[in-house]
Design an enzyme around this catalytic site. Structure first.
Site, PDB file in Angstrom:
ATOM      1  N   HIS A  46       1.255   1.018  18.305  1.00  0.00           N
ATOM      2  CA  HIS A  46       0.013   1.179  17.799  1.00  0.00           C
ATOM      3  C   HIS A  46      -0.087   1.041  16.526  1.00  0.00           C
ATOM      4  CE1 HIS A  46      -1.918   4.776  16.221  1.00  0.00           C
ATOM      5  NE2 HIS A  46      -2.072   4.801  17.286  1.00  0.00           N
ATOM      6  N   ARG A  97      -0.492   2.096  13.658  1.00  0.00           N
ATOM      7  CA  ARG A  97       0.162   2.889  12.687  1.00  0.00           C
ATOM      8  C   ARG A  97       2.173   1.926  12.566  1.00  0.00           C
ATOM      9  NH1 ARG A  97       1.982   7.270  11.605  1.00  0.00           N
ATOM     10  NH2 ARG A  97       2.048   6.808   9.559  1.00  0.00           N
ATOM     11  N   LYS A  98       2.030   1.099  13.640  1.00  0.00           N
ATOM     12  CA  LYS A  98       3.739   0.987  13.752  1.00  0.00           C
ATOM     13  C   LYS A  98       3.823  -0.609  13.387  1.00  0.00           C
ATOM     14  CE  LYS A  98       4.832   4.335  15.668  1.00  0.00           C
ATOM     15  NZ  LYS A  98       3.553   5.274  15.938  1.00  0.00           N
ATOM     16  N   VAL A  99       4.298  -0.955  12.791  1.00  0.00           N
ATOM     17  CA  VAL A  99       5.208  -2.278  11.919  1.00  0.00           C
ATOM     18  C   VAL A  99       3.889  -2.951  12.079  1.00  0.00           C
ATOM     19  CG1 VAL A  99       6.850  -3.595  10.742  1.00  0.00           C
ATOM     20  CG2 VAL A  99       7.044  -1.458  10.353  1.00  0.00           C
TER      21      VAL A  99
END
Length: 364
Positions: free
Chosen positions: A173, A175-177
């Site tokens: 997603h 919002r992930k790294v």
């Protein structure tokens, strides 16, 4: 969180479009091989999200209606939802205060004869104690599914999170790294389990659409069990391959920014920042601080007034309308009520950090 996407990702996606193969195909297969190798797993199965990955993982370990699945309440609600998708009952366990993670003790406190599996979350990229939990679950005879949604690039006991995991689910997603827009992965060590997961993500088909289209002769597929449409596209995988090549650098930058936050926050009374556990390192997918004597909601408002987009701490699923449950989870409630997440992304500057911490210092 601002995703780190650039021209290389745009070109990779465009090349996938120009190739004419935009659904699950060769780029997905390449991404599966590359990602599983990066996290030390034998097999990777790309899926449409970490949530669908968790659902398939629970099916693969045999979770059925009537079973109980122990989950942390302190997690995004998808962790508990995946158990419900199987007809199982999510049983909420508390977490330790320092890491926000399940422990052997908090799991054991709610374990019953109906417990079929545990979903342990590497919360916000902070690894849980993999050796202790894997050993305990093996002794109890229950499956351990690792929710590594936020943990790409984190380590435990000197190895990547995911290495040695029987089954783990990952998120890409934004919002992930590292991101593919949407999308996820399930990594497993058992080849038979990997083969079944590939069938389940594609309607239970005994042969993939990619293999059918690549064959010179017609292949009449069959459907071995009820499956799902949980596939990743080649466009997403093309972006994922570029993002994976950046992962080490992205994690190094985040850890550098986190180290500077630690320096700036040192000595501010009532503010305890998240840190690496003794047995591993976090990718700092999120940088949270636990407040003591400072009202969290007031802090959020003051930060917003100063132009800082902070967020509340990690949610507690057991107090949400979908799952409201009368259980005593003191550390979970402390973390969800008294923590906030500070901005940490690749565009964050030192002056940004100075400004953010300056607001917090005034509050304290």
């Amino acid at each position: 969180m601002i995703p780190c996407l650039g021209e290389e990702e745009a070109q990779a996606a465009a090349e996938a479009v120009r190739s004419g193969w935009v659904a699950q195909g060769p780029r997905v297969a390449s991404f599966e091989r590359s990602f599983s190798a990066a996290v030390g797993a034998a097999h990777g199965v790309a899926v449409s999200s970490c949530t669908t990955g968790l659902h398939l993982a629970l099916i693969a370990v045999g979770v059925e209606p009537g079973d109980e699945v122990i989950v942390p309440s302190l997690s995004f609600i998808a962790t508990a939802n995946s158990a419900k998708y199987c007809g199982a009952t999510p049983v909420f366990a508390d977490v330790e205060l320092a890491t926000g993670n399940l422990t052997v003790e908090t799991i054991d406190a709610v374990r019953t004869p109906r417990t079929k599996a545990v979903i342990a979350v590497h919360q916000a990229g902070v690894p849980f104690d993999v050796l202790s939990l894997r050993r305990a679950c093996a002794q109890w005879g229950i499956a351990l599914v690792e929710d590594a949604a936020c943990a790409a690039g984190s380590t435990a006991y000197g190895s990547p999170v995911g290495a040695g995991a029987s089954v783990a689910a990952w998120s890409f997603h934004p919002r992930k790294v590292m991101t593919t827009g949407e999308g996820g992965m399930v990594t497993v060590d058992d080849p038979a389990q990997a083969a079944r997961l590939r069938r389940l993500r594609e309607h239970g088909m005994n042969v993939s659409a990619a293999d059918r289209h690549a064959s010179a002769q017609p292949i009449l597929e069959s459907y071995l069990e009820v499956g799902y449409n949980y596939r990743m596209t080649d466009i997403q995988a093309a972006i994922g391959l570029v993002q994976l090549s950046r992962l080490d650098g992205l994690v190094a930058q985040r850890r550098s920014l986190a180290a500077r936050y630690h320096e700036l926050l040192e000595g501010i009374e009532g503010v305890t920042p998240v840190r690496d556990p003794a047995y591993g390192t976090t990718n700092f997918q999120s940088f949270w601080v636990l407040l003591d004597g400072i009202d969290r909601d007031v802090a959020l408002s003051e930060l917003a007034a100063a132009g800082v987009s902070a967020r509340r701490g990690i949610m507690a699923a057991h107090v949400e309308p979908a799952y409201v449950t009368d259980v005593d989870l003191p550390n979970t409630m402390r973390l969800t009520k008294d923590s906030l997440i500070l901005p940490l992304h690749h565009k964050l500057t030192e002056s940004d950090q100075d400004h953010i911490v300056g607001v917090i210092r005034k509050l304290a």
